[in-house]
Write a protein that holds these residues in place. Structure first.
Motif, PDB file in Angstrom:
ATOM      1  N   UNK A 258      42.113  30.470  30.280  1.00 47.13           N
ATOM      2  CA  UNK A 258      42.836  29.199  30.118  1.00 47.13           C
ATOM      3  C   UNK A 258      43.596  29.180  28.792  1.00 47.13           C
ATOM      4  N   UNK A 259      42.959  29.725  27.758  1.00 43.77           N
ATOM      5  CA  UNK A 259      43.636  29.812  26.455  1.00 43.77           C
ATOM      6  C   UNK A 259      44.888  30.677  26.557  1.00 43.77           C
ATOM      7  N   UNK A 260      44.756  31.810  27.244  1.00 45.43           N
ATOM      8  CA  UNK A 260      45.912  32.708  27.386  1.00 45.43           C
ATOM      9  C   UNK A 260      47.053  31.982  28.097  1.00 45.43           C
ATOM     10  N   UNK A 261      46.702  31.219  29.115  1.00 45.77           N
ATOM     11  CA  UNK A 261      47.709  30.454  29.845  1.00 45.77           C
ATOM     12  C   UNK A 261      48.381  29.440  28.920  1.00 45.77           C
ATOM     13  N   UNK A 262      47.560  28.753  28.117  1.00 48.19           N
ATOM     14  CA  UNK A 262      48.102  27.765  27.181  1.00 48.19           C
ATOM     15  C   UNK A 262      49.082  28.417  26.197  1.00 48.19           C
ATOM     16  N   UNK A 263      48.781  29.660  25.823  1.00 51.40           N
ATOM     17  CA  UNK A 263      49.541  30.310  24.755  1.00 51.40           C
ATOM     18  C   UNK A 263      50.675  31.206  25.268  1.00 51.40           C
ATOM     19  N   UNK A 264      50.957  31.121  26.565  1.00 51.37           N
ATOM     20  CA  UNK A 264      52.065  31.914  27.119  1.00 51.37           C
ATOM     21  C   UNK A 264      51.726  33.366  27.335  1.00 51.37           C
ATOM     22  N   UNK A 265      50.438  33.650  27.469  1.00 54.89           N
ATOM     23  CA  UNK A 265      49.964  35.036  27.535  1.00 54.89           C
ATOM     24  C   UNK A 265      49.568  35.442  28.944  1.00 54.89           C
ATOM     25  N   UNK A 266      50.342  35.086  29.949  1.00 50.65           N
ATOM     26  CA  UNK A 266      50.140  35.644  31.293  1.00 50.65           C
ATOM     27  C   UNK A 266      51.496  36.093  31.793  1.00 50.65           C
ATOM     28  N   UNK A 267      51.498  37.036  32.726  1.00 49.42           N
ATOM     29  CA  UNK A 267      52.755  37.487  33.308  1.00 49.42           C
ATOM     30  C   UNK A 267      52.802  38.993  33.489  1.00 49.42           C
ATOM     31  N   UNK A 268      53.888  39.465  34.118  1.00 52.53           N
ATOM     32  CA  UNK A 268      54.001  40.901  34.395  1.00 52.53           C
ATOM     33  C   UNK A 268      54.186  41.758  33.145  1.00 52.53           C
ATOM     34  N   UNK A 269      54.375  41.129  31.989  1.00 52.87           N
ATOM     35  CA  UNK A 269      54.508  41.889  30.736  1.00 52.87           C
ATOM     36  C   UNK A 269      53.230  41.831  29.890  1.00 52.87           C
ATOM     37  N   UNK A 270      52.125  41.372  30.504  1.00 50.39           N
ATOM     38  CA  UNK A 270      50.857  41.223  29.770  1.00 50.39           C
ATOM     39  C   UNK A 270      49.777  42.039  30.461  1.00 50.39           C
ATOM     40  N   UNK A 271      48.973  42.765  29.665  1.00 52.23           N
ATOM     41  CA  UNK A 271      47.733  43.298  30.240  1.00 52.23           C
ATOM     42  C   UNK A 271      46.574  43.080  29.288  1.00 52.23           C
ATOM     43  N   UNK A 272      45.430  42.785  29.920  1.00 53.30           N
ATOM     44  CA  UNK A 272      44.209  42.478  29.184  1.00 53.30           C
ATOM     45  C   UNK A 272      43.225  43.646  29.308  1.00 53.30           C
ATOM     46  N   UNK A 273      42.520  43.937  28.210  1.00 55.60           N
ATOM     47  CA  UNK A 273      41.404  44.869  28.307  1.00 55.60           C
ATOM     48  C   UNK A 273      40.171  44.112  28.778  1.00 55.60           C
ATOM     49  N   UNK A 274      39.450  44.690  29.693  1.00 57.92           N
ATOM     50  CA  UNK A 274      38.120  44.270  30.182  1.00 57.92           C
ATOM     51  C   UNK A 274      38.172  43.302  31.360  1.00 57.92           C
ATOM     52  N   UNK A 275      38.424  42.004  31.128  1.00 60.67           N
ATOM     53  CA  UNK A 275      38.413  41.063  32.244  1.00 60.67           C
ATOM     54  C   UNK A 275      37.093  41.073  32.998  1.00 60.67           C
ATOM     55  N   UNK A 276      35.992  41.067  32.255  1.00 67.80           N
ATOM     56  CA  UNK A 276      34.677  41.117  32.908  1.00 67.80           C
ATOM     57  C   UNK A 276      34.260  39.723  33.383  1.00 67.80           C
ATOM     58  N   UNK A 277      34.313  38.751  32.448  1.00 68.60           N
ATOM     59  CA  UNK A 277      33.805  37.415  32.770  1.00 68.60           C
ATOM     60  C   UNK A 277      34.945  36.512  33.231  1.00 68.60           C
ATOM     61  N   UNK A 278      35.423  36.797  34.422  1.00 69.76           N
ATOM     62  CA  UNK A 278      36.477  36.002  35.046  1.00 69.76           C
ATOM     63  C   UNK A 278      35.865  35.300  36.257  1.00 69.76           C
ATOM     64  N   UNK A 279      36.109  33.983  36.385  1.00 68.96           N
ATOM     65  CA  UNK A 279      35.642  33.326  37.609  1.00 68.96           C
ATOM     66  C   UNK A 279      36.735  33.447  38.679  1.00 68.96           C
ATOM     67  N   UNK A 280      36.451  32.909  39.866  1.00 68.05           N
ATOM     68  CA  UNK A 280      37.391  33.093  40.985  1.00 68.05           C
ATOM     69  C   UNK A 280      38.765  32.521  40.661  1.00 68.05           C
ATOM     70  N   UNK A 281      38.770  31.402  39.941  1.00 65.87           N
ATOM     71  CA  UNK A 281      40.045  30.774  39.579  1.00 65.87           C
ATOM     72  C   UNK A 281      40.828  31.677  38.629  1.00 65.87           C
ATOM     73  N   UNK A 282      40.128  32.264  37.652  1.00 66.08           N
ATOM     74  CA  UNK A 282      40.777  33.195  36.715  1.00 66.08           C
ATOM     75  C   UNK A 282      41.381  34.390  37.466  1.00 66.08           C
ATOM     76  N   UNK A 283      40.589  34.928  38.388  1.00 66.17           N
ATOM     77  CA  UNK A 283      41.049  36.111  39.136  1.00 66.17           C
ATOM     78  C   UNK A 283      42.321  35.768  39.914  1.00 66.17           C
ATOM     79  N   UNK A 284      42.337  34.607  40.554  1.00 68.86           N
ATOM     80  CA  UNK A 284      43.548  34.195  41.296  1.00 68.86           C
ATOM     81  C   UNK A 284      44.731  34.041  40.344  1.00 68.86           C
ATOM     82  N   UNK A 285      44.473  33.453  39.191  1.00 61.72           N
ATOM     83  CA  UNK A 285      45.557  33.204  38.227  1.00 61.72           C
ATOM     84  C   UNK A 285      46.136  34.530  37.698  1.00 61.72           C
TER      85      UNK A 285
END
Ligand SMILES: [Zn+2]
Length: 456
Positions: A258-285
């Motif tokens: 949610x923080x990443x979304x707030x800060x403009x940090x999602x999109x095809x030009x972004x990649x995250x390391x790990x992504x372990x603790x993602x809930x279903x909503x996060x995964x969809x987003x």
């Protein structure tokens, strides 16, 4: 023009788009690859369409696309085997004071050792995330860039940064954080000096503030603006542990994504390391924004972080690759071994949603290329750059896999690559580095690591 023929492999595993042929695409029995000036000119069986200047005997081998590593901290190569009982935060607190001593000699020795280890495990392209910049040391990114150039590897270093030290409620000691202005200026400078956007590039830069618990909101937001202004990718750590989730909820009232979304940090030009603790909503987003995740299964197990929801991310059409993460939490720079690890850990909860051997290979090749925004590497197809990892399957280690030598290779013990071509040029030949002296790299690594162990 220079031409090379990799001749008569037992299999060429293309990882092309024809998934009806299998999860790793078309697999060509008895396949050969013709390379012209660093580009794949032909893949097939029988006589090639042109004579080659050089022939490499492929008999008894399997050719895979060169592996693409999407998360690493090369400097950590010299600080392995520490804080083995700790989780992420305890491990970081134990290691930050050691890392505070990083300098150019350290980065040189660590990058050469880590990159050599990656190459010997079949990796042709790697990223790195360097975020430790002690005061007064100067810019360390160019040290590792020179190491990758000398070895002949394709390199996507991320100019990392931290500006939230202990005094401001962050986790890292104040001596290793930069000011926000310094971090932004030096990141832009790295892009200006080194980034090559051209097709077939051997060197590209990404901008990579470290993590929600070591970086200010301002640096995150302004890094995103900067990256989009100069046309480079964004990378950071995300949702690695529950400690991190608690930190974000307590400090910001938001979950990490949610923080990443707030800060403009999602999109095809972004990649995250790990992504372990993602809930279903996060995964969809993550899927709907075409964001990327570099899954680092060995590191996540070593630190007790958990298991990333890779199947769910793939179902939501997120871009997913594999990463070794830093050797201080992986204990190796063996991306080939992460194929097996990703497959095994995905199957821990039962076979139904586990990855197959070939799906895991796709993550380590095409998946990684997609994460790094590259459509010119990651598969063995006409027109792609000639990054090819050739593994022997005729030796002791592969005994018994005759029913399916490709599965036997991917599911068995990790192997040293027999040949590694990057841009059509040999980096490993007959299991030995050709661009550097392996023993000398080892000696330098041990020497500098002893100094670090004695002082830290
Ligand atoms: Zn990391």
């Amino acid at each position: 023009m220079t031409t090379v023929l990799l001749d008569s492999c037992e299999f060429v595993v293309t990882v092309d788009d024809d998934v009806s042929a299998g999860e790793a695409g078309t697999e060509i029995a008895g396949g050969s690859i013709l390379i012209e000036d660093g580009v794949i000119a032909w893949v097939g069986t029988g006589a090639p369409p042109a004579e080659a200047d050089e022939r490499i005997d492929g008999r008894g081998t399997i050719a895979l696309p060169g592996l693409v590593n999407t998360h690493h901290h090369l400097y950590q190569t010299l600080t392995r085997a520490r804080a083995a009982r700790e989780g992420l935060f305890g491990w970081l607190v134990a290691l930050y004071p050691v890392w505070a001593g990083v300098d150019a000699e350290w980065v040189h020795a660590a990058a050469r050792a880590g990159l050599a280890q990656l190459a010997l495990a079949g990796t042709s392209t790697t990223t790195d995330h360097h975020y430790i910049h002690p005061k007064g040391i100067g810019e360390l990114l160019e040290v590792e860039i020179e190491a990758a150039r000398a070895l002949g590897m394709r390199f996507h270093p991320c100019r990392g940064s931290m500006d939230l030290g202990e005094a401001d409620g962050g986790l890292p000691p104040d001596s290793v954080v930069e000011t926000t202005e310094q971090a932004l200026e030096r990141s832009e400078d790295a892009v200006r000096r080194f980034h090559d956007p051209s097709p077939g590039a051997m060197l590209r830069i990404a901008i990579a503030p470290c993590s929600p618990f070591s970086v200010t909101e301002r640096l995150m937001r302004e890094s995103a603006e900067l990256a989009r202004r100069v046309g480079v990718l964004l990378h950071t750590h995300l949702a690695e542990t529950l400690d991190e989730e608690r930190f974000c909820v307590e400090r910001f009232g938001r979950r990490p994504l949610e923080l990443m979304d707030d800060w403009g940090w999602v999109g095809p030009d972004v990649w995250f390391a790990h992504g372990v603790h993602l809930d279903d909503k996060d995964v969809r987003r993550i899927g709907e924004t075409s964001s990327g995740v570099a899954s680092c299964p060995s590191s996540n197990l070593r630190l007790g972080a958990g298991v990333a929801p890779v199947r769910g991310l793939l179902e939501e059409r997120a871009r997913v690759g594999l990463g070794v993460d830093g050797p201080a939490s992986n204990e190796a720079s063996d991306l080939f071994g992460e194929i097996r690890q990703a497959m095994l850990v995905s199957r821990a909860a039962g076979p139904e949603r586990g990855l197959s051997d070939r799906e895991a290979l796709r993550l380590a090749t095409r998946g990684g290329a997609e994460i790094l925004g590259r459509d010119d590497i990651g598969s063995i197809e006409r027109g792609r750059r000639a990054d090819v990892a050739v593994f022997a399957v005729d030796g002791l280690a592969q005994v018994g896999a005759e029913a399916d030598p490709v599965a036997g290779l991917l599911m068995g013990a990790s192997q040293r690559v027999r040949h590694l071509l990057v841009e059509g040029r040999p980096v490993v030949r007959d299991g030995r580095l050709v661009t550097a002296d392996e023993e000398e790299i080892g000696r330098e690594g041990h020497r500098v690591a002893r100094r670090i162990a004695e002082t830290g």
